[in-house]
Design a protein around this motif. Structure first.
Motif, PDB file in Angstrom:
ATOM      1  N   LYS C  27      -1.656 -11.474  -7.205  1.00  0.00           N
ATOM      2  CA  LYS C  27      -1.755 -12.063  -5.871  1.00  0.00           C
ATOM      3  C   LYS C  27      -1.328 -11.032  -4.823  1.00  0.00           C
ATOM      4  CE  LYS C  27       2.625 -14.415  -5.383  1.00  0.00           C
ATOM      5  NZ  LYS C  27       3.472 -15.524  -5.610  1.00  0.00           N
ATOM      6  N   LYS C  28      -1.825 -11.258  -3.606  1.00  0.00           N
ATOM      7  CA  LYS C  28      -1.597 -10.280  -2.547  1.00  0.00           C
ATOM      8  C   LYS C  28      -0.120 -10.208  -2.187  1.00  0.00           C
ATOM      9  CE  LYS C  28      -6.139 -11.097  -0.560  1.00  0.00           C
ATOM     10  NZ  LYS C  28      -6.822 -11.811   0.518  1.00  0.00           N
ATOM     11  N   GLY C  29       0.270  -9.049  -1.664  1.00  0.00           N
ATOM     12  CA  GLY C  29       1.630  -8.908  -1.172  1.00  0.00           C
ATOM     13  C   GLY C  29       2.491  -8.037  -2.063  1.00  0.00           C
ATOM     14  N   LEU C  30       3.750  -7.882  -1.634  1.00  0.00           N
ATOM     15  CA  LEU C  30       4.673  -6.980  -2.324  1.00  0.00           C
ATOM     16  C   LEU C  30       6.034  -7.653  -2.429  1.00  0.00           C
ATOM     17  CD1 LEU C  30       4.506  -3.357  -0.911  1.00  0.00           C
ATOM     18  CD2 LEU C  30       4.086  -4.081  -3.249  1.00  0.00           C
ATOM     19  N   THR C  31       6.371  -8.129  -3.604  1.00  0.00           N
ATOM     20  CA  THR C  31       7.702  -8.703  -3.819  1.00  0.00           C
ATOM     21  C   THR C  31       8.175  -8.198  -5.173  1.00  0.00           C
ATOM     22  OG1 THR C  31       6.804 -10.620  -4.975  1.00  0.00           O
ATOM     23  CG2 THR C  31       7.085 -10.849  -2.598  1.00  0.00           C
ATOM     24  N   PRO C  32       9.487  -8.283  -5.439  1.00  0.00           N
ATOM     25  CA  PRO C  32       9.973  -7.881  -6.767  1.00  0.00           C
ATOM     26  C   PRO C  32       9.259  -8.669  -7.861  1.00  0.00           C
ATOM     27  CG  PRO C  32      11.823  -8.190  -5.276  1.00  0.00           C
ATOM     28  CD  PRO C  32      10.608  -8.630  -4.539  1.00  0.00           C
ATOM     29  N   GLU C  33       8.913  -9.942  -7.598  1.00  0.00           N
ATOM     30  CA  GLU C  33       8.238 -10.755  -8.610  1.00  0.00           C
ATOM     31  C   GLU C  33       6.864 -10.160  -8.930  1.00  0.00           C
ATOM     32  OE1 GLU C  33       9.644 -12.232  -5.717  1.00  0.00           O
ATOM     33  OE2 GLU C  33      11.465 -12.375  -6.957  1.00  0.00           O
ATOM     34  N   ILE C  34       6.160  -9.749  -7.871  1.00  0.00           N
ATOM     35  CA  ILE C  34       4.830  -9.161  -8.070  1.00  0.00           C
ATOM     36  C   ILE C  34       4.945  -7.868  -8.875  1.00  0.00           C
ATOM     37  CG2 ILE C  34       2.945  -7.995  -6.836  1.00  0.00           C
ATOM     38  CD1 ILE C  34       3.093 -10.305  -4.788  1.00  0.00           C
ATOM     39  N   ILE C  35       5.954  -7.072  -8.539  1.00  0.00           N
ATOM     40  CA  ILE C  35       6.140  -5.808  -9.272  1.00  0.00           C
ATOM     41  C   ILE C  35       6.443  -6.104 -10.745  1.00  0.00           C
ATOM     42  CG2 ILE C  35       7.523  -3.679  -9.421  1.00  0.00           C
ATOM     43  CD1 ILE C  35       5.782  -3.947  -6.863  1.00  0.00           C
ATOM     44  N   GLU C  36       7.312  -7.085 -10.977  1.00  0.00           N
ATOM     45  CA  GLU C  36       7.640  -7.478 -12.362  1.00  0.00           C
ATOM     46  C   GLU C  36       6.370  -7.879 -13.110  1.00  0.00           C
ATOM     47  OE1 GLU C  36      10.530  -7.684 -14.037  1.00  0.00           O
ATOM     48  OE2 GLU C  36      12.197  -7.896 -12.617  1.00  0.00           O
ATOM     49  N   ARG C  49       9.692  -0.028 -15.757  1.00  0.00           N
ATOM     50  CA  ARG C  49       9.864  -1.255 -14.971  1.00  0.00           C
ATOM     51  C   ARG C  49      10.988  -1.077 -13.946  1.00  0.00           C
ATOM     52  NH1 ARG C  49      12.966  -5.807 -15.400  1.00  0.00           N
ATOM     53  NH2 ARG C  49      13.978  -4.875 -17.199  1.00  0.00           N
ATOM     54  N   GLU C  50      12.095  -0.489 -14.406  1.00  0.00           N
ATOM     55  CA  GLU C  50      13.218  -0.246 -13.483  1.00  0.00           C
ATOM     56  C   GLU C  50      12.828   0.732 -12.388  1.00  0.00           C
ATOM     57  OE1 GLU C  50      16.306   0.852 -16.196  1.00  0.00           O
ATOM     58  OE2 GLU C  50      16.195  -1.144 -17.105  1.00  0.00           O
ATOM     59  N   PHE C  51      12.060   1.742 -12.788  1.00  0.00           N
ATOM     60  CA  PHE C  51      11.591   2.741 -11.818  1.00  0.00           C
ATOM     61  C   PHE C  51      10.788   2.066 -10.710  1.00  0.00           C
ATOM     62  CE2 PHE C  51       8.745   5.846 -10.065  1.00  0.00           C
ATOM     63  CZ  PHE C  51       9.479   7.013 -10.043  1.00  0.00           C
ATOM     64  N   ARG C  52       9.904   1.164 -11.114  1.00  0.00           N
ATOM     65  CA  ARG C  52       9.051   0.473 -10.138  1.00  0.00           C
ATOM     66  C   ARG C  52       9.887  -0.339  -9.155  1.00  0.00           C
ATOM     67  NH1 ARG C  52       3.573   0.135 -11.552  1.00  0.00           N
ATOM     68  NH2 ARG C  52       3.090   0.731 -13.694  1.00  0.00           N
ATOM     69  N   LEU C  53      10.861  -1.082  -9.675  1.00  0.00           N
ATOM     70  CA  LEU C  53      11.675  -1.945  -8.815  1.00  0.00           C
ATOM     71  C   LEU C  53      12.496  -1.112  -7.833  1.00  0.00           C
ATOM     72  CD1 LEU C  53      12.672  -4.555 -11.515  1.00  0.00           C
ATOM     73  CD2 LEU C  53      11.263  -5.001  -9.473  1.00  0.00           C
ATOM     74  N   LYS C  54      12.970   0.021  -8.311  1.00  0.00           N
ATOM     75  CA  LYS C  54      13.745   0.910  -7.459  1.00  0.00           C
ATOM     76  C   LYS C  54      12.858   1.477  -6.344  1.00  0.00           C
ATOM     77  CE  LYS C  54      17.747   3.630  -8.473  1.00  0.00           C
ATOM     78  NZ  LYS C  54      18.403   4.452  -9.465  1.00  0.00           N
ATOM     79  N   ALA C  55      11.638   1.855  -6.726  1.00  0.00           N
ATOM     80  CA  ALA C  55      10.699   2.395  -5.749  1.00  0.00           C
ATOM     81  C   ALA C  55      10.403   1.355  -4.669  1.00  0.00           C
ATOM     82  CB  ALA C  55       9.410   2.838  -6.442  1.00  0.00           C
ATOM     83  N   LEU C  56      10.307   0.092  -5.073  1.00  0.00           N
ATOM     84  CA  LEU C  56      10.062  -0.966  -4.086  1.00  0.00           C
ATOM     85  C   LEU C  56      11.207  -1.042  -3.078  1.00  0.00           C
ATOM     86  CD1 LEU C  56       8.266  -3.369  -3.140  1.00  0.00           C
ATOM     87  CD2 LEU C  56       9.734  -4.845  -4.533  1.00  0.00           C
ATOM     88  N   GLU C  57      12.444  -0.899  -3.596  1.00  0.00           N
ATOM     89  CA  GLU C  57      13.595  -0.894  -2.676  1.00  0.00           C
ATOM     90  C   GLU C  57      13.476   0.246  -1.668  1.00  0.00           C
ATOM     91  OE1 GLU C  57      17.420  -0.744  -4.643  1.00  0.00           O
ATOM     92  OE2 GLU C  57      16.803  -2.388  -5.972  1.00  0.00           O
ATOM     93  N   VAL C  58      13.110   1.421  -2.175  1.00  0.00           N
ATOM     94  CA  VAL C  58      12.952   2.570  -1.271  1.00  0.00           C
ATOM     95  C   VAL C  58      11.857   2.278  -0.249  1.00  0.00           C
ATOM     96  CG1 VAL C  58      12.368   5.037  -1.127  1.00  0.00           C
ATOM     97  CG2 VAL C  58      13.728   4.179  -3.051  1.00  0.00           C
TER      98      VAL C  58
END
Lengths: 244, 353, 466
Positions: C27-36, C49-58
């Motif tokens: 689904k559209k958008g960017l949230t930690p849930e979407i990244i997961e 997976r951790e790398f992705r979540l960290k990148a989202l924070e950045v």
């Protein structure tokens, strides 16, 4: 004699200034004509007007070529009708090789596919005659060419495109004796009973090796006298003073 | 101390490149007293009016705070109106000393139609104190006028030099600037020319020479609007010790400036491995029939040239001096005033020692 | 001959839209849930997976750039960052679903694979659907595979290099890439191996209102050499699509890498791509880049010359037409002695398009005896287009030779008249001059691509001349 080109009462402006003030000229097939005149008399303007350079505006008169009115045709259409002009200062086109350019132009002029091997042989023959460096074929068109190389390249194009009328604008200027001979040879190779040459020049060197049928003297935008080859000789001795 | 953001470029680029603006700590003068030590040469009353300068907002300028300081607190206002062809140079000679430590000047030069003049504006320091200079120079070159302005900055190594220049050129006007930018701990210049007039012409020649910890920030902007208008920017500089230069040059071809031309050339000679040269020569173009060129170069004095000159008996330092002078010579030819030229040459030699 | 085939390519091929069919579209958008969810779909190892979540924070912390083209129309809430095509990864074109295969057929990829490539990767939306490499290269130890396989099968190599050359905090769209990356190619050329025939990866984005975030990681080990070609295109939709790929190139001591790109995204694409190379001792990376498509492009490949005697060349052309804002350029940092860089950048603006050349040349204190020369040329084809040149030259030491030249101009009337006098129409004359202008770039490309580029120029010029 069959008429090829007829200029009737032609008036031409370059910018605000009127340069040609009623030119009349008839060229038949098989003839060599020369237009002579001092700097600023309108020689180059005449050549550009025939090819309808948009920087020159015709205010009056007409140009008939091969029984067709070409006065207002576009430059490329005129070229495809069979008129070629050798430029005094040929343009440099970076990134386009001489070979590709010739092939492309030949295709446009003849409207036929160019047969590569025949074409290459033909070009090579002409280049030998013109004493051109074969390496120039792969160089960008006129880029970094010396004055002499540029002029020979113009003659090469004339030979390859084989027009009905070749206009040579100051092709001899700035060339040494040997180069003038080579260029003259190129013109001789080109010339036959069916085509014509119009040479535009302010000196007479090139006329030593070519025999013109008619010589016209252009002063201040008008042809003031027409004669045979002897007229060129007279001007060589006495200059234009008596015609001004 | 206040941290000021100065000399923003007309178009931003990546912040990581550190060139969109310059941030400086500035000690503003506490008290602004009148500046007395000004000599004015070769003016007639007709051409010179003081004190009365119209309020005006700069298009660019160094910074709003500095601009307002000039508008509200200037201690020297000079308006020069040129009404004829003047052969003798008009000279404004500002000299800082113990009694005159702060100069906030607002200078306006108007060259009326068909006039001609040279104006020399000189800033120098008598002793080695910390001085403050913040000025605005505005020039209007009206139709067919020929205005030649020479700015000389000979301030000492402790002072701050802030200068905002703004020009307008009308039809066929010919405006020529020569800036000799030598002094100041910080020498920050904003230069903007609006070439609205058809066939208007602006030439800007600058030489700068940095030593010790000097910092130069030059932000030159030329906007071409008139048909066949022309701007030519030539900057020649040399940096020794730990000196640093930011050059930002913008030639902006605005819509309608058919057949305009713009050239920009910036060359920096690095005379030490600690010297730093940062340059952003921009060409912005929204018109087709124009010709724009820029070139920049940086590097040290050519080994071959150096060897050649030393083989003629020069020691290395004199040889470098000679080569730097050679690079500056074309611009120094603009200075017809022999006394001034001599001062400049002496200053170059002194600073290169 | 493949040449004649390509001659007949027309714009329609790039614009062929397949039905938006997919196996899975996030689904559209960017949230930690979407990244997961993306991570789950992709079967990531934990570290990724951790790398992705960290990148989202950045990503959430970083600002949009304060310079360059206006990106305000980009709304991440309207972009689907992961679209899994209805195809697994195949090593035979016969196994690729019909409509996807047809697309790549028309783009000439399988044909080029037969005639002139040593390996091919083809990505459709978010996943690579085809990957192949010639047998003899495998024998020599060359690895060429999709990025997901590399993460699984070469974890140490990937961990050591993945987003180390381009760290996620470089800028906002790199961080975004780190969070949602999918697909791309991984290449490893072992020490001393010379790959004589190019490898090519082609990236095709078919799905509307989506993004492509492929990751290309190339390691050319000591003394090895490689030519890698990247192609990209997409059909045009009304709403914006986003491309935020990332290319990391490790060019080790004494090795050579040539990286060629023909970018022909559709004109609703925001191309915010990041490419960087780290170049070792006496190694060289050459970039050849043609930028034709995209609504907005912000692309500044970068060479970091870390090794003594490292070299780089950049040869690039941008061609902006109606509604396009192509902000491209090059960055180079000289970090060691005897390094050198050569830049040859050209741009063509027409029909209201805007080209910007934006660059950085930095020669650091420790880069004694380095050389850099930069040349930029811009061609304006009409009076309502824009061409800007914004180069930063940052020279921090004295023993260098640095020069930069730029010019802007139009095609001269005299030149057009000269060519017309040889029988060329005005359109032909202009096209010939433009092709000649682009020749220094097209000659650097393999012949098929040079022909394709010339065809693109012809296509682009239609409508430019009225």
């Amino acid at each position: 004699m069959q008429n090829l080109l007829e200029i009737k009462d032609l008036y031409v402006n370059a910018g605000e200034k009127e340069i040609l003030k009623g030119i009349n000229l008839k060229i038949n097939k098989g003839e060599i004509h020369v237009i002579m005149g001092p700097n600023g008399s309108g020689k180059t303007t005449t050549a550009n007007a025939i090819l309808n350079n948009p920087s020159y505006k015709k205010s009056k008169g007409s140009i008939i070529f091969d029984k067709e009115d070409i006065t207002n045709l576009k430059t490329d259409e005129i070229a495809r009708k069979g008129i070629f002009m050798s430029f005094q200062l040929p343009e440099e086109i970076p990134g386009v090789s001489v070979t590709n350019f010739l092939k492309y132009a030949k295709n446009k002029i003849t409207n036929k596919p160019v047969k590569i091997f025949e074409f290459k042989d033909e070009v090579k023959k002409y280049m030998d005659e013109l004493k051109m460096n074969p390496k120039n074929m792969d160089r960008s068109l006129n880029v970094g060419f010396s004055g002499g190389e540029k002029k020979k390249n113009e003659i090469l194009q004339m030979l390859v495109l084989n027009p009905k009328l070749a206009i040579l604008d100051e092709t001899d200027s700035g060339l040494d004796v040997d180069a003038i001979k080579t260029v003259s040879k190129g013109i001789e190779m080109f010339k036959n009973e069916e085509n014509s040459v119009l040479i535009i020049t302010h000196n007479t060197k090139i006329l030593h090796s070519l025999k013109p049928d008619y010589v016209h003297v252009l002063i201040d935008g008008k042809i003031v006298k027409t004669g045979d080859a002897s007229l060129a000789k007279e001007i060589e001795e006495n200059g234009y003073e008596s015609y001004k | 101390m206040e941290k000021l953001k100065l000399n923003e470029t007309p178009v931003r680029t990546s912040r990581n490149f550190n060139i969109n603006n310059t941030k400086l700590d500035i000690n503003f003068p506490e008290k602004i007293t009148p500046f007395q030590n000004l000599k004015i040469l070769n003016y007639s009353n007709k051409n010179y009016i003081t004190e009365k300068i119209d309020k005006y907002n700069l298009v660019y300028g160094l910074n709003k705070i500095l601009e307002n300081q000039v508008k509200e607190n200037s201690n020297k206002n000079i308006k020069i109106e040129i009404d004829s062809k003047i052969n003798k140079d008009i000279v404004l000679d500002f000299e800082f000393n113990n009694e005159n430590k702060t100069l906030i000047d607002n200078i306006e030069i108007i060259a009326n139609e068909n006039t001609k003049a040279t104006v020399i504006i000189k800033y120098c320091t008598e002793c080695d104190l910390e001085y403050y200079h913040n000025g605005i120079i505005r020039a209007l070159a009206k139709e067919n006028s020929n205005l030649n302005i020479i700015i000389v900055n000979f301030l000492n190594q402790k002072s701050n030099n802030f200068l905002s220049i703004e020009n307008k050129c009308e039809n066929n006007a010919n405006l020529k600037y020569t800036i000799i930018d030598f002094g100041g701990k910080n020498s920050i210049t904003n230069y903007f020319s609006d070439l609205t007039g058809n066939s208007s012409n602006n030439r800007l020649d600058t030489i700068y020479l940095g030593k010790e910890n000097q910092f130069f920030d030059l932000n030159y902007i030329g906007e071409l609007r008139g048909q066949k208008s022309n701007i030519n920017i030539e900057v020649q500089g040399a940096l020794k010790d730990e000196s640093k230069k930011h050059f930002k040059g913008t030639i902006d071809f605005k819509k309608g400036c058919k057949k305009a031309t713009g050239n920009e050339n910036e060359a920096c000679m690095l005379l030490s491995d600690k010297a730093k040269s940062l340059a952003l020569p921009m060409l912005l173009c929204s018109e087709e029939e124009v010709e724009g060129n820029h070139s920049t170069s940086s590097g040290k004095v050519g080994e071959k040239e150096l060897f050649y000159i030393m083989s003629r008996g020069f020691d290395k330092n004199s040889a470098i001096k000679l080569l730097v002078r050679a690079n500056f010579n074309k611009i120094l030819e603009n200075i017809k005033n022999e006394e001034l030229l001599e001062q400049i040459v002496n200053e170059i030699n002194k600073r290169l020692d | 001959m493949s040449k004649t085939n390509i001659d007949e390519i027309n714009r329609n091929i790039y614009d062929i839209k397949n039905k938006d069919e997919y196996d899975f579209k996030i689904k559209k958008g960017l949230t930690p849930e979407i990244i997961e969810e993306i991570s789950k779909q992709k079967n990531d190892p934990d570290w990724m997976r951790e790398f992705r979540l960290k990148a989202l924070e950045v990503y959430n912390k970083l600002e949009l750039p304060t310079w360059g083209p206006d990106l305000s129309e980009l709304n991440m809430d309207e972009i689907a960052t992961y679209v899994k095509p209805k195809s697994k990864l195949n090593d035979s074109w016969d196994d690729v679903p019909e409509d996807i295969k047809n697309t790549f057929d028309k783009l000439g990829i399988p044909e080029a694979e037969k005639t002139s490539l040593a390996g091919v990767g083809a990505q459709y939306d978010s996943e690579v659907v085809y990957h192949s490499i010639k047998e003899d290269l495998i024998k020599q130890g060359v690895i060429y595979t999709d990025m997901e396989t590399a993460v699984r099968e070469y974890p140490d190599l990937v961990k050591e290099h993945f987003m180390k050359c381009v760290p996620v905090y470089d800028h906002k769209f790199v961080a975004l890439h780190g969070a949602v990356w999918s697909g791309g190619s991984f290449v490893y050329v072992p020490k001393g191996v010379k790959v004589d025939i190019p490898l090519q990866s082609y990236f095709r984005l078919n799905s509307p209102e989506s993004g492509q975030f492929e990751h290309t990681l190339i390691i050319v080990d000591e003394g090895a050499s490689l030519h890698f070609i990247e192609g990209c295109s997409a059909p045009k939709y009304n709403k914006v699509n986003l491309h935020a790929g990332c290319v990391e190139l490790y060019v080790k001591d004494n090795s050579y890498l040539r990286y060629s790109t023909i970018e022909n995204w559709s004109k609703n694409m925001l191309n915010l791509n990041t490419k960087k190379a780290i170049v070792g001792k006496n190694a060289q990376v050459d970039w050849v880049s043609g930028s034709f498509g995209s609504k907005i492009s912000m692309l500044y490949p970068m060479s970091i010359l870390n090794g003594e005697g490292a070299k780089t060349e950049f040869t690039g052309i941008s061609f902006a037409g109606k509604g396009q804002n192509l902000d491209n350029g090059f960055k180079v940092v000289h970090n060691n002695i005897n390094t050198s860089s050569v830049v040859n950048a050209k741009s063509i603006s027409k029909n209201g398009g805007k080209c910007t050349y934006r660059s950085l040349v930095r020669i650091n204190e420790n880069a004694k005896n380095s050389k850099s020369s930069v040349s930029c040329e811009s061609l304006m084809l009409d009076d309502f287009s824009i061409s800007d040149t914004i180069p930063v030259n940052d020279i921090r030491t004295d023993e260098v030779e640095f020069s930069h030249e730029a010019k802007i101009g139009k095609i001269g009337d005299k030149t057009i008249f000269y060519l017309m006098s040889r029988g060329l129409s005005e359109e032909d004359a202009k096209a010939m001059i433009v092709r000649g202008f682009a020749y220094p770039i097209s000659k650097e490309l393999p012949v098929e691509y040079a022909v394709e580029m010339n065809n693109l120029i012809n296509l682009e010029l239609e409508g430019a001349i009225g």
